[in-house]
Design a protein around this motif. Structure first.
Motif, short mmCIF file in Angstrom:
data_model
loop_
_atom_site.label_atom_id
_atom_site.label_comp_id
_atom_site.label_asym_id
_atom_site.label_seq_id
_atom_site.Cartn_x
_atom_site.Cartn_y
_atom_site.Cartn_z
N LEU A 88 34.48 -3.48 -5.67
CA LEU A 88 34.11 -2.53 -4.63
C LEU A 88 33.22 -1.47 -5.25
O LEU A 88 33.69 -0.41 -5.68
CB LEU A 88 35.37 -1.89 -4.02
CG LEU A 88 36.39 -2.86 -3.42
CD1 LEU A 88 37.68 -2.13 -3.08
CD2 LEU A 88 35.83 -3.54 -2.18
N PRO A 89 31.90 -1.70 -5.32
CA PRO A 89 31.03 -0.84 -6.12
C PRO A 89 30.93 0.61 -5.68
O PRO A 89 30.74 1.50 -6.51
CB PRO A 89 29.67 -1.55 -6.02
CG PRO A 89 29.78 -2.43 -4.82
CD PRO A 89 31.20 -2.83 -4.72
N ARG A 128 38.06 0.06 -18.46
CA ARG A 128 36.89 0.07 -19.34
C ARG A 128 35.71 0.78 -18.68
O ARG A 128 34.74 1.13 -19.35
CB ARG A 128 36.49 -1.37 -19.70
CG ARG A 128 37.55 -2.12 -20.52
CD ARG A 128 37.22 -3.58 -20.64
NE ARG A 128 37.29 -4.25 -19.35
CZ ARG A 128 37.12 -5.56 -19.16
NH1 ARG A 128 36.89 -6.34 -20.21
NH2 ARG A 128 37.19 -6.08 -17.94
N ALA A 129 35.80 1.00 -17.37
CA ALA A 129 34.74 1.66 -16.61
C ALA A 129 35.12 3.11 -16.35
O ALA A 129 36.30 3.47 -16.36
CB ALA A 129 34.52 0.94 -15.29
N PRO A 130 34.13 3.99 -16.12
CA PRO A 130 34.45 5.38 -15.72
C PRO A 130 35.16 5.40 -14.38
O PRO A 130 35.15 4.40 -13.64
CB PRO A 130 33.07 6.05 -15.65
CG PRO A 130 32.10 4.93 -15.45
CD PRO A 130 32.67 3.75 -16.17
N LEU A 131 35.76 6.54 -14.06
CA LEU A 131 36.61 6.62 -12.87
C LEU A 131 35.85 6.38 -11.57
O LEU A 131 36.42 5.92 -10.58
CB LEU A 131 37.31 7.98 -12.82
CG LEU A 131 38.47 8.10 -11.82
CD1 LEU A 131 39.59 7.13 -12.18
CD2 LEU A 131 39.00 9.52 -11.80
N ASP A 132 34.56 6.70 -11.54
CA ASP A 132 33.80 6.52 -10.31
C ASP A 132 33.29 5.09 -10.13
O ASP A 132 32.63 4.78 -9.15
CB ASP A 132 32.63 7.50 -10.25
CG ASP A 132 31.64 7.31 -11.39
OD1 ASP A 132 32.03 6.76 -12.45
OD2 ASP A 132 30.46 7.71 -11.24
N LYS A 133 33.60 4.22 -11.11
CA LYS A 133 33.18 2.83 -11.02
C LYS A 133 34.36 1.94 -11.40
O LYS A 133 35.42 2.41 -11.77
CB LYS A 133 31.99 2.56 -11.97
CG LYS A 133 30.78 3.43 -11.70
CD LYS A 133 29.64 3.08 -12.63
CE LYS A 133 28.46 4.03 -12.45
NZ LYS A 133 27.93 4.02 -11.09
N THR A 180 46.91 11.25 -13.71
CA THR A 180 46.33 11.67 -12.43
C THR A 180 44.90 12.15 -12.63
O THR A 180 44.48 12.47 -13.74
CB THR A 180 47.15 12.80 -11.79
OG1 THR A 180 47.13 13.95 -12.66
CG2 THR A 180 48.59 12.37 -11.53
N ALA A 181 44.17 12.22 -11.53
CA ALA A 181 42.81 12.75 -11.55
C ALA A 181 42.48 13.29 -10.16
O ALA A 181 43.12 12.92 -9.17
CB ALA A 181 41.80 11.67 -11.95
N ILE A 182 41.50 14.18 -10.10
CA ILE A 182 41.01 14.69 -8.83
C ILE A 182 39.51 14.46 -8.79
O ILE A 182 38.80 14.71 -9.76
CB ILE A 182 41.35 16.19 -8.64
CG1 ILE A 182 41.04 16.66 -7.21
CG2 ILE A 182 40.64 17.05 -9.66
CD1 ILE A 182 42.11 16.36 -6.23
#
Length: 203
Positions: A88-89, A128-133, A180-182
């Motif tokens: 889900l890109p 392995r990917a950043p949180l936005d990906k 957790t993250a925001i």
């Protein structure tokens, strides 16, 4: 079928040779379902009655809280493989902009839902990917790794931010809490790693 490794579903449903009645078992299954407005929205999407919990469980039971999978008779109970995920890109971007619409579409297409009165979606993240990906929709009962909760409730306009702050405050005080993250934006997202899922070595 007896098993030496069997564990009870809950304290209210201890291991027993007898079959539990609907009255005895229903509170456990109700606890796996969404509540209030979210429940009504799910029922409309899947064209089932919000007053019939087993109909909702039938369409949403493949990735429940805890280590529970609920299948219809004839469904395969084989553990899903890595191929049972759909990339889900633009997931987070879409949820930040259009939380109700984006989550409703994901839920309808992949039959994903969680218990509670707060809108949320369960997805898998490739660390392995950043949180936005690196986000994926699990298929056929494949386990999710994170829960995403958008800040959309008018009655509690700072709900996602408040939940993140409370979790981080608990962590600072020495309590064991999930990662957790925001994610800030038009509708901030609270993201929490599922503590009821555990990655096995080599998976």
């Amino acid at each position: 079928m007896k098993s030496s490794s069997a564990v009870p579903l809950s304290l209210s449903l201890p291991l027993s040779a007898r079959r539990y009645t609907g009255y005895e078992a229903m509170p456990f299954f109700e606890g796996l379902l969404p509540e209030d407005d979210v429940r009504e929205a799910v029922a409309r999407q899947f064209h089932v009655s919000a007053m019939r919990p087993m109909e909702l469980i039938r369409v949403l039971g493949k990735d429940c809280a805890g280590d529970v999978v609920i299948l219809e008779e004839g469904d395969s109970c084989d553990l899903p493989g890595e191929a049972a995920y759909v990339p889900l890109p633009n997931t987070l971007e879409e949820i930040v902009r259009y939380p109700y619409g984006a989550i409703a579409q994901l839920r309808a297409e992949y039959r994903l839902s969680l218990a509670g009165g707060q809108e949320k979606i369960a997805l898998f993240h490739d660390d392995r990917a950043p949180l936005d990906k690196g986000w994926f929709a699990p298929l056929a009962g494949a386990p999710s790794s994170h829960i995403i909760k958008p800040q959309i409730a008018d009655r509690f306009p700072l709900l996602a931010s408040n939940e993140f702050i409370c979790m981080e405050a608990a962590r600072a005080m020495g309590f064991e809490v999930p990662e957790t993250a925001i994610v800030l934006g038009e509708h901030p997202l609270f993201i929490v790693r599922r503590y009821d899922r555990e990655m096995m070595e080599g998976s």
